[in-house]
Design a protein around this motif. Structure first.
Motif, mmCIF file in Angstrom:
data_model
loop_
_atom_site.group_PDB
_atom_site.id
_atom_site.type_symbol
_atom_site.label_atom_id
_atom_site.label_comp_id
_atom_site.label_asym_id
_atom_site.label_seq_id
_atom_site.Cartn_x
_atom_site.Cartn_y
_atom_site.Cartn_z
ATOM 1 N N ALA A 120 33.517 -73.327 32.835
ATOM 2 C CA ALA A 120 33.168 -74.073 34.170
ATOM 3 C C ALA A 120 31.827 -73.255 34.555
ATOM 4 C CB ALA A 120 34.056 -74.071 35.305
ATOM 5 N N ASP A 121 31.030 -74.244 35.269
ATOM 6 C CA ASP A 121 29.845 -73.902 35.997
ATOM 7 C C ASP A 121 29.748 -73.056 37.136
ATOM 8 O OD1 ASP A 121 27.620 -75.224 34.270
ATOM 9 O OD2 ASP A 121 28.906 -76.921 34.645
ATOM 10 N N ALA A 122 31.105 -73.418 37.768
ATOM 11 C CA ALA A 122 31.580 -72.579 39.091
ATOM 12 C C ALA A 122 32.915 -72.835 39.473
ATOM 13 C CB ALA A 122 30.607 -73.215 40.034
ATOM 14 N N LEU A 123 33.329 -71.659 40.113
ATOM 15 C CA LEU A 123 34.672 -71.781 40.632
ATOM 16 C C LEU A 123 34.561 -71.775 42.028
ATOM 17 C CD1 LEU A 123 37.935 -71.383 40.279
ATOM 18 C CD2 LEU A 123 37.507 -68.672 40.468
ATOM 19 N N VAL A 150 32.229 -69.259 44.126
ATOM 20 C CA VAL A 150 31.688 -69.688 45.316
ATOM 21 C C VAL A 150 32.803 -69.692 46.192
ATOM 22 C CG1 VAL A 150 30.786 -71.547 46.419
ATOM 23 C CG2 VAL A 150 30.124 -71.246 44.083
ATOM 24 N N MET A 151 32.657 -68.981 47.170
ATOM 25 C CA MET A 151 33.576 -68.774 48.296
ATOM 26 C C MET A 151 33.519 -69.401 49.533
ATOM 27 S SD MET A 151 35.187 -65.379 49.902
ATOM 28 C CE MET A 151 36.088 -65.119 51.523
ATOM 29 N N ASP A 152 34.512 -70.255 50.096
ATOM 30 C CA ASP A 152 34.467 -70.971 51.289
ATOM 31 C C ASP A 152 35.432 -70.419 52.300
ATOM 32 O OD1 ASP A 152 34.017 -72.985 53.091
ATOM 33 O OD2 ASP A 152 34.980 -74.517 52.005
ATOM 34 N N LEU A 169 35.194 -60.908 49.002
ATOM 35 C CA LEU A 169 33.819 -60.923 49.446
ATOM 36 C C LEU A 169 33.199 -60.072 48.265
ATOM 37 C CD1 LEU A 169 33.565 -60.663 53.357
ATOM 38 C CD2 LEU A 169 33.050 -62.461 51.982
ATOM 39 N N TYR A 170 33.753 -59.044 47.951
ATOM 40 C CA TYR A 170 32.950 -58.226 46.897
ATOM 41 C C TYR A 170 32.914 -58.730 45.681
ATOM 42 C CZ TYR A 170 33.369 -53.833 49.437
ATOM 43 O OH TYR A 170 33.195 -52.648 50.353
ATOM 44 N N GLN A 171 33.328 -60.144 45.497
ATOM 45 C CA GLN A 171 33.463 -60.829 43.899
ATOM 46 C C GLN A 171 32.486 -62.061 44.113
ATOM 47 O OE1 GLN A 171 37.502 -60.716 42.062
ATOM 48 N NE2 GLN A 171 38.087 -60.179 43.904
ATOM 49 N N THR A 172 32.092 -62.264 45.336
ATOM 50 C CA THR A 172 31.596 -63.567 45.550
ATOM 51 C C THR A 172 30.060 -63.558 45.104
ATOM 52 O OG1 THR A 172 33.172 -64.198 47.356
ATOM 53 C CG2 THR A 172 30.945 -65.169 47.451
ATOM 54 N N ASP A 173 29.718 -64.584 44.451
ATOM 55 C CA ASP A 173 28.384 -64.877 44.081
ATOM 56 C C ASP A 173 27.459 -65.867 45.363
ATOM 57 O OD1 ASP A 173 28.212 -63.568 41.652
ATOM 58 O OD2 ASP A 173 29.495 -65.233 41.046
ATOM 59 N N LEU A 174 28.195 -66.832 45.652
ATOM 60 C CA LEU A 174 27.683 -67.757 46.758
ATOM 61 C C LEU A 174 28.892 -67.823 47.884
ATOM 62 C CD1 LEU A 174 25.845 -69.710 47.868
ATOM 63 C CD2 LEU A 174 27.206 -71.531 46.630
ATOM 64 N N LEU A 175 28.561 -67.458 49.050
ATOM 65 C CA LEU A 175 29.281 -67.437 50.355
ATOM 66 C C LEU A 175 29.002 -68.483 51.258
ATOM 67 C CD1 LEU A 175 31.810 -66.063 51.815
ATOM 68 C CD2 LEU A 175 29.946 -64.634 52.885
ATOM 69 N N LYS A 176 29.871 -69.579 51.505
ATOM 70 C CA LYS A 176 29.578 -70.447 52.493
ATOM 71 C C LYS A 176 30.526 -70.290 53.879
ATOM 72 C CE LYS A 176 30.835 -74.810 54.306
ATOM 73 N NZ LYS A 176 32.297 -75.058 54.879
ATOM 74 N N LEU A 177 29.993 -70.210 55.079
ATOM 75 C CA LEU A 177 30.886 -69.988 56.213
ATOM 76 C C LEU A 177 29.969 -70.393 57.233
ATOM 77 C CD1 LEU A 177 30.741 -66.014 57.145
ATOM 78 C CD2 LEU A 177 28.914 -67.462 55.919
ATOM 79 N N ASN A 178 30.922 -70.921 58.653
ATOM 80 C CA ASN A 178 30.003 -71.288 59.735
ATOM 81 C C ASN A 178 29.736 -69.917 60.393
ATOM 82 O OD1 ASN A 178 32.506 -70.633 61.284
ATOM 83 N ND2 ASN A 178 33.272 -73.038 60.871
ATOM 84 N N LEU A 179 29.024 -70.500 61.736
ATOM 85 C CA LEU A 179 28.473 -69.351 62.550
ATOM 86 C C LEU A 179 29.761 -68.631 63.270
ATOM 87 C CD1 LEU A 179 25.722 -70.921 64.558
ATOM 88 C CD2 LEU A 179 25.803 -69.030 63.186
ATOM 89 N N ASP A 247 33.088 -79.221 53.713
ATOM 90 C CA ASP A 247 33.491 -79.479 52.474
ATOM 91 C C ASP A 247 32.367 -80.282 51.856
ATOM 92 O OD1 ASP A 247 35.744 -78.033 53.256
ATOM 93 O OD2 ASP A 247 36.886 -79.884 53.676
ATOM 94 N N SER A 248 32.027 -81.525 52.450
ATOM 95 C CA SER A 248 31.116 -82.311 52.071
ATOM 96 C C SER A 248 29.836 -81.697 51.703
ATOM 97 C CB SER A 248 30.847 -83.662 52.638
ATOM 98 O OG SER A 248 30.475 -83.520 54.021
ATOM 99 N N PHE A 249 29.354 -80.775 52.825
ATOM 100 C CA PHE A 249 28.164 -79.929 52.673
ATOM 101 C C PHE A 249 28.237 -79.168 51.413
ATOM 102 C CE2 PHE A 249 25.953 -75.970 53.196
ATOM 103 C CZ PHE A 249 24.650 -76.533 53.625
ATOM 104 N N LEU A 250 29.204 -78.444 51.296
ATOM 105 C CA LEU A 250 29.364 -77.359 49.921
ATOM 106 C C LEU A 250 29.374 -78.409 49.001
ATOM 107 C CD1 LEU A 250 29.864 -74.594 48.906
ATOM 108 C CD2 LEU A 250 32.182 -74.951 49.147
ATOM 109 N N ALA A 251 29.915 -79.603 48.778
ATOM 110 C CA ALA A 251 30.092 -80.210 47.351
ATOM 111 C C ALA A 251 28.396 -80.535 46.997
ATOM 112 C CB ALA A 251 30.937 -81.430 47.615
ATOM 113 N N GLY A 252 27.811 -80.955 48.264
ATOM 114 C CA GLY A 252 26.315 -81.744 48.151
ATOM 115 C C GLY A 252 25.452 -80.363 47.579
ATOM 116 N N LEU A 253 25.667 -79.113 48.220
ATOM 117 C CA LEU A 253 24.941 -78.118 47.989
ATOM 118 C C LEU A 253 25.001 -77.649 46.309
ATOM 119 C CD1 LEU A 253 23.550 -75.550 49.480
ATOM 120 C CD2 LEU A 253 25.416 -74.427 49.154
ATOM 121 N N LEU A 254 26.198 -77.737 45.820
ATOM 122 C CA LEU A 254 26.559 -77.447 44.534
ATOM 123 C C LEU A 254 26.166 -78.289 43.580
ATOM 124 C CD1 LEU A 254 30.210 -75.847 44.870
ATOM 125 C CD2 LEU A 254 27.948 -74.618 44.508
#
Length: 312
Positions: A120-123, A150-152, A169-179, A247-254
């Motif tokens: 896969a291109d991403a998990l 990719v961690m949400d 977090l130690y294993q994450t390549d792309l982290l997505k979170l809110n403020l 979730d839609s933001f993350l999908a669009g980003l990816l």
């Protein structure tokens, strides 16, 4: 965004029914991401579990109808399908009561996962999905196979603890979170951070995270990469509800990022898609890419006219 492609993304974690006062709707952060990725032309696969009950049968049917691959959604004979009681306050902020334990707490690792995740291109995975030991152990095996992780972040008290999230977090390549999540997590490690930038630097330095994306609701979103940062404004729109907007933001980003689009174009589309979804009811409304593109073009045209009429 216009084209379909051969991208493959695996989403691991919770699938469920959101019980709204008006009725139930399919949900779960990773299921929402998988749905939006599929709608955007990305091949998405779910690794999850539902119960051998009516809710499970109906949820599988919904996922299949949406085009999401359910080959790896397990059928649990002992635990029921997940449900969440959802309420919205006067400020359109969503509150969740997540039933526990449920089928997705017991996702088992299976041999077919090896090839699926390795190719896969991403998990994509969330912090909530490892709240119980069985699914936590499965996620650990999947992370060892994934090339792009990719961690949400999805902090839902009391279903998280700093030690486990730190492990992720130690294993994450792309982290997505809110403020709010950024503030909570950074405060675990230091009380000295007073700005968003300081909090980002703390996490990047402590966990060596290459990319962090922060969603900010009405204030837009920010991307922090290696010696670069980009900020994108939100759309001034009439909100129907905010369920699944992240979730839609993350999908669009990816979908954009994995297609090697420029980061500004990527953020523009992700913010636009998220805004579009908040004008609809539910996390996974039916739509086409053309609908999103039209929405973004219309907004930009209206924004340009307003700015011309009222220059700063």
């Amino acid at each position: 965004m216009n084209r379909k492609n051969s991208l493959q993304v695996v989403c691991f974690g919770e699938v469920l029914w959101d019980n709204f006062p008006s009725g139930k709707k399919p949900g779960g952060a990773v299921m929402n991401v998988a749905y939006h990725l599929k709608t955007l032309g990305v091949n998405s696969h779910l690794i999850s579990s539902v119960g051998a009950d009516q809710n499970g049968t109906e949820l599988l049917a919904v996922m299949k109808d949406s085009g999401v691959d359910t080959t790896f959604v397990q059928l649990d004979q002992e635990h029921k399908t997940s449900t969440v009681e959802v309420t919205t306050d006067q400020d359109n902020e969503v509150r969740y009561e997540i039933v526990k334990p449920v089928a997705w707490d017991y996702i088992a690792f299976e041999n077919p996962h090896i090839r699926l995740v390795a190719q896969a291109d991403a998990l994509v995975y969330g912090s909530l999905s490892g709240r119980c030991e069985t699914s936590r152990a499965t996620l650990a095996q999947l992370l060892a196979l994934a090339s792009y992780k990719v961690m949400d972040v999805n902090l839902r008290a009391p279903d998280y603890d700093p030690d486990y999230i730190s492990t992720l977090l130690y294993q994450t390549d792309l982290l997505k979170l809110n403020l709010e999540e950024l503030t909570i997590i950074s405060d675990w490690f230091s009380q000295d951070c007073q700005t968003e930038t300081a909090r980002i630097e703390l996490l990047r330095n402590k966990f060596s995270i290459p990319e962090i994306v922060v969603t900010k609701g009405s204030k837009g979103a920010s991307y922090y990469g290696d010696q670069t940062e980009h900020h994108w404004s939100a759309y001034a729109i009439e909100v129907a509800d905010t369920v699944g907007s992240g979730d839609s933001f993350l999908a669009g980003l990816l979908a954009m990022k994995l297609s090697n689009e420029y980061i500004n174009d990527t953020l523009d589309f992700a913010v636009g898609l998220s805004a579009f979804i908040t004008t609809k009811e539910g996390a996974c409304p039916p739509y086409k890419i053309a609908d999103v593109n039209k929405f973004i073009r219309t907004y930009k045209k209206e924004w340009s006219v307003a700015r011309w009429a009222n220059p700063v």
